[in-house]
Design a protein around this motif. Structure first.
Motif, PDB file in Angstrom:
ATOM      1  N   THR A  37      51.301  47.290  38.837  1.00  0.00           N
ATOM      2  CA  THR A  37      51.492  48.735  39.002  1.00  0.00           C
ATOM      3  C   THR A  37      51.732  49.112  40.460  1.00  0.00           C
ATOM      4  O   THR A  37      51.872  50.293  40.783  1.00  0.00           O
ATOM      5  N   GLY A  38      51.753  48.119  41.340  1.00  0.00           N
ATOM      6  CA  GLY A  38      52.062  48.383  42.742  1.00  0.00           C
ATOM      7  C   GLY A  38      50.867  48.637  43.634  1.00  0.00           C
ATOM      8  O   GLY A  38      51.047  48.958  44.817  1.00  0.00           O
ATOM      9  N   GLU A  39      49.636  48.491  43.120  1.00  0.00           N
ATOM     10  CA  GLU A  39      48.478  48.745  43.971  1.00  0.00           C
ATOM     11  C   GLU A  39      48.206  47.556  44.884  1.00  0.00           C
ATOM     12  O   GLU A  39      48.090  46.411  44.435  1.00  0.00           O
ATOM     13  N   ILE A  40      48.121  47.839  46.181  1.00  0.00           N
ATOM     14  CA  ILE A  40      47.861  46.790  47.158  1.00  0.00           C
ATOM     15  C   ILE A  40      46.497  46.175  46.867  1.00  0.00           C
ATOM     16  O   ILE A  40      45.499  46.879  46.713  1.00  0.00           O
ATOM     17  N   THR A  41      46.453  44.846  46.843  1.00  0.00           N
ATOM     18  CA  THR A  41      45.254  44.134  46.402  1.00  0.00           C
ATOM     19  C   THR A  41      45.099  42.841  47.183  1.00  0.00           C
ATOM     20  O   THR A  41      46.081  42.163  47.484  1.00  0.00           O
ATOM     21  N   VAL A  42      43.867  42.502  47.521  1.00  0.00           N
ATOM     22  CA  VAL A  42      43.575  41.174  48.063  1.00  0.00           C
ATOM     23  C   VAL A  42      43.205  40.281  46.888  1.00  0.00           C
ATOM     24  O   VAL A  42      42.220  40.551  46.174  1.00  0.00           O
ATOM     25  N   TRP A  43      43.997  39.223  46.683  1.00  0.00           N
ATOM     26  CA  TRP A  43      43.762  38.290  45.576  1.00  0.00           C
ATOM     27  C   TRP A  43      42.951  37.107  46.097  1.00  0.00           C
ATOM     28  O   TRP A  43      43.419  36.314  46.901  1.00  0.00           O
ATOM     29  N   ALA A  44      41.703  37.036  45.637  1.00  0.00           N
ATOM     30  CA  ALA A  44      40.824  35.952  46.085  1.00  0.00           C
ATOM     31  C   ALA A  44      41.385  34.612  45.650  1.00  0.00           C
ATOM     32  O   ALA A  44      41.918  34.470  44.537  1.00  0.00           O
ATOM     33  N   GLU A  45      41.266  33.634  46.534  1.00  0.00           N
ATOM     34  CA  GLU A  45      41.737  32.301  46.167  1.00  0.00           C
ATOM     35  C   GLU A  45      40.996  31.253  46.986  1.00  0.00           C
ATOM     36  O   GLU A  45      40.510  31.518  48.089  1.00  0.00           O
ATOM     37  N   GLY A  46      40.858  30.058  46.392  1.00  0.00           N
ATOM     38  CA  GLY A  46      40.300  28.940  47.130  1.00  0.00           C
ATOM     39  C   GLY A  46      38.929  28.518  46.654  1.00  0.00           C
ATOM     40  O   GLY A  46      38.549  28.722  45.496  1.00  0.00           O
ATOM     41  N   ASN A  47      38.181  27.974  47.576  1.00  0.00           N
ATOM     42  CA  ASN A  47      36.920  27.324  47.251  1.00  0.00           C
ATOM     43  C   ASN A  47      35.770  28.321  47.207  1.00  0.00           C
ATOM     44  O   ASN A  47      35.969  29.513  46.998  1.00  0.00           O
ATOM     45  N   VAL A  48      34.558  27.821  47.456  1.00  0.00           N
ATOM     46  CA  VAL A  48      33.364  28.656  47.321  1.00  0.00           C
ATOM     47  C   VAL A  48      33.345  29.843  48.266  1.00  0.00           C
ATOM     48  O   VAL A  48      32.592  30.794  48.066  1.00  0.00           O
ATOM     49  N   ALA A  49      34.161  29.811  49.330  1.00  0.00           N
ATOM     50  CA  ALA A  49      34.170  30.912  50.292  1.00  0.00           C
ATOM     51  C   ALA A  49      35.079  32.057  49.860  1.00  0.00           C
ATOM     52  O   ALA A  49      35.162  33.062  50.555  1.00  0.00           O
TER      53      ALA A  49
ATOM     54  N   ARG B 139      44.905  36.342  49.711  1.00  0.00           N
ATOM     55  CA  ARG B 139      46.187  36.846  50.188  1.00  0.00           C
ATOM     56  C   ARG B 139      46.371  38.301  49.770  1.00  0.00           C
ATOM     57  O   ARG B 139      45.930  38.704  48.695  1.00  0.00           O
ATOM     58  N   VAL B 140      47.076  39.037  50.626  1.00  0.00           N
ATOM     59  CA  VAL B 140      47.346  40.445  50.336  1.00  0.00           C
ATOM     60  C   VAL B 140      48.615  40.531  49.498  1.00  0.00           C
ATOM     61  O   VAL B 140      49.668  40.006  49.879  1.00  0.00           O
ATOM     62  N   GLY B 141      48.482  41.159  48.347  1.00  0.00           N
ATOM     63  CA  GLY B 141      49.636  41.335  47.468  1.00  0.00           C
ATOM     64  C   GLY B 141      49.559  42.667  46.763  1.00  0.00           C
ATOM     65  O   GLY B 141      49.051  43.644  47.305  1.00  0.00           O
ATOM     66  N   ALA B 142      50.042  42.700  45.539  1.00  0.00           N
ATOM     67  CA  ALA B 142      50.026  43.938  44.767  1.00  0.00           C
ATOM     68  C   ALA B 142      49.905  43.606  43.292  1.00  0.00           C
ATOM     69  O   ALA B 142      50.264  42.509  42.841  1.00  0.00           O
ATOM     70  N   THR B 143      49.406  44.546  42.528  1.00  0.00           N
ATOM     71  CA  THR B 143      49.351  44.403  41.077  1.00  0.00           C
ATOM     72  C   THR B 143      50.711  44.785  40.483  1.00  0.00           C
ATOM     73  O   THR B 143      51.611  45.235  41.196  1.00  0.00           O
TER      74      THR B 143
END
Length: 524
Positions: free
Chosen positions: A127-139, A121-125
């Protein structure tokens, strides 16, 4: 996080360390380190645009992104990486809490330079930096290609010019502006094709794109030294073309009224900031046109490219700003000569004196040949803003139609921008007898060396005897045009793989030496 320094490693041989990780990916995790097809990816810019700072909870969009790892920072239970693709950079994060254990192990084996796929999912840290946070299974995190060569010492910019040209694939990764330049180059060529296939109303009917031979039995269409090759099956010598002109004119004879070719030409001559032996030209011909219609087309096309690709009618080039507003300046060859030399060049005594002052050898030279050499030295360097230089001495233009009332003047222009010749155009000569006389006079004037590859093109003369309609012809240097529109100071900066002098020893050894140098920096 993306601007923090890369992590230290345990040192040692960085190439061997990468190969150990390669084997661990295969043996411990059962992962193919060279990946495979991946559907549903979006580029990093698109992923970044999905972030909504007003809604960062469950509605955050899920994306799948891919890119080369430009930074890898392992802080224990959290790994940050900066990915890069053709649209820019984006941070991704892998938290041990949000992914399967095997995924987190894989993330720890990733190196800078690897190509990876991340889903999340696309979110932020904080500090406000846009980040894709990996989540889920092996993929959630996949390795698409393990890089076995350590990256350049400075990912922020591979600076050595020679190394950049030799290893363009590294240059494009390390210097995002280089990739941007070549994306713009592609856009420029695409836009040229669109312009010619659907021109503005004032330009007239569409042009048809054609292809003409790159290997030719007779050198023609320009005054340049060719490359020679040999065809074994026919046991004949051939020349790589220096220009497609004479073949394109044959098509006018055959009934194609408007033709163009975006062509590769080859000239066995010098290399400098605006010359490469292999280069790209746009060359086009219009039946019932002349050099004035070619002027209108050239300035409309170049203006459109400046605005649409460069973003403005006034663009920087080095320390100057080039104004592409139409109409471009028009000035005659002799008026410009007078402007920069104090006389129009017609008086031979003054011309010889001026040549001597410029240390130009003048003994035994034809007046117009000497005039051209003085013109090149004194005028060209002053032509910064777009200028059509019109009405050349006819003796210098064997393929050009002379003015009816001034046969000593040819209906020709050259377009100069930023002290470079960008375009050349004629009202084409279609009288076969005059053309044959010009060819024979040109051949008689050749030195012994050039005479070995310059022969009379009788087939072209035969085509003129069949009958070529009055026409205008135009050539535009694509490489130089890209230089101007991307503010690139060397032609090597706009040619993906420019010709380079061979290095002493094997290129591979040089590459490995650079890897070792980069690896030492990676291990600090």
């Amino acid at each position: 996080m993306a601007n923090q320094p890369p992590p230290t490693t345990t040192g040692g041989d960085p190439v061997a360390d990468r190969r150990r990780k390669l084997e661990r990916l295969r043996d411990e995790l059962g992962v193919d380190p060279f990946g495979g097809r991946t559907d549903g990816l979006c580029d990093l810019q698109t992923a970044r645009s999905q972030f909504d700072p007003e809604n960062q909870e469950d509605a955050r969009p899920s994306v799948a992104v891919a890119g080369r790892v430009m930074l890898h920072r392992d802080i224990g239970k959290l790994i940050f990486m900066t990915l890069r693709d053709q649209t820019g950079d984006l941070q991704v994060a892998i938290s041990k809490k949000q992914v399967d254990a095997e995924v987190f192990k894989l993330a720890k084996l990733i190196d800078m330079g690897d190509v990876v796929v991340v889903r999340g999912r696309v979110g932020a840290t904080k500090t406000g930096e846009i980040t894709v946070w990996a989540e889920g299974n092996v993929a959630a995190v996949e390795i698409a290609c393990k890089s076995l060569a350590p990256p350049p010492e400075k990912w922020k910019g591979l600076q050595d010019a020679e190394l950049r040209y030799r290893r363009r694939y590294v240059d494009m990764v390390a210097n995002p502006q280089v990739l941007e330049t070549f994306m713009k180059r592609s856009a420029i060529v695409t836009r040229i094709r669109q312009f010619l296939s659907d021109p503005p109303a004032e330009i007239g009917a569409p042009f048809v794109e054609v292809e003409t031979p790159m290997m030719q039995p007779i050198v023609g269409g320009a005054a340049a030294r060719p490359f020679l090759t040999h065809h074994n099956a026919l046991d004949i010598d051939l020349y790589l073309r220096i220009a497609p002109e004479l073949y394109l004119k044959r098509l006018l004879v055959g009934g194609m009224p408007r033709v163009y070719e975006i062509n590769r030409n080859f000239r066995n001559e010098g290399i400098d900031h605006s010359h490469n032996p292999e280069f790209t030209m746009l060359e086009l011909y219009e039946a019932f046109g002349d050099y004035r219609s070619m002027m209108a087309l050239a300035e409309q096309l170049i203006h459109a490219l400046a605005v649409e690709i460069g973003g403005d009618a006034a663009l920087p080039f080095g320390e100057v700003t080039i104004d592409y507003a139409v109409p471009f300046r028009r000035a005659t060859y002799h008026d410009l000569f007078a402007e920069h030399n104090g006389f129009d060049g017609g008086d031979t005594e003054n011309l010889v004196e001026r040549a001597g002052a410029l240390h130009i050898e003048h003994g035994g030279k034809d007046h117009d040949v000497l005039l051209s050499e003085v013109w090149d030295r004194t005028v060209e360097s002053n032509l910064v803003q777009p200028t059509f230089v019109i009405d050349y001495p006819a003796s210098l233009c064997p393929l050009t139609r002379p003015k009816t009332d001034q046969p000593q003047i040819a209906e020709r222009f050259e377009l100069f921008i930023a002290n470079m010749e960008l375009a050349n155009a004629y009202t084409e000569l279609n009288d076969p007898d005059v053309q044959e006389a010009n060819f024979r006079r040109q051949i008689r004037g050749l030195d012994e060396d050039e005479a070995t590859f310059r022969n009379l093109d009788n087939d072209f003369l035969d085509s003129l005897r069949v009958g070529m309609p009055p026409a205008g012809g135009l050539g535009i240097g694509i490489d130089r045009l890209v230089m101007l529109l991307t503010n690139s100071q060397s032609i090597r900066d706009v040619i993906l793989f420019p010709l380079m002098r061979p290095q002493a020893g094997r290129e591979q050894e040089s590459g490995r030496a650079e890897e070792q140098k980069s690896g030492k920096a990676e291990g600090r």
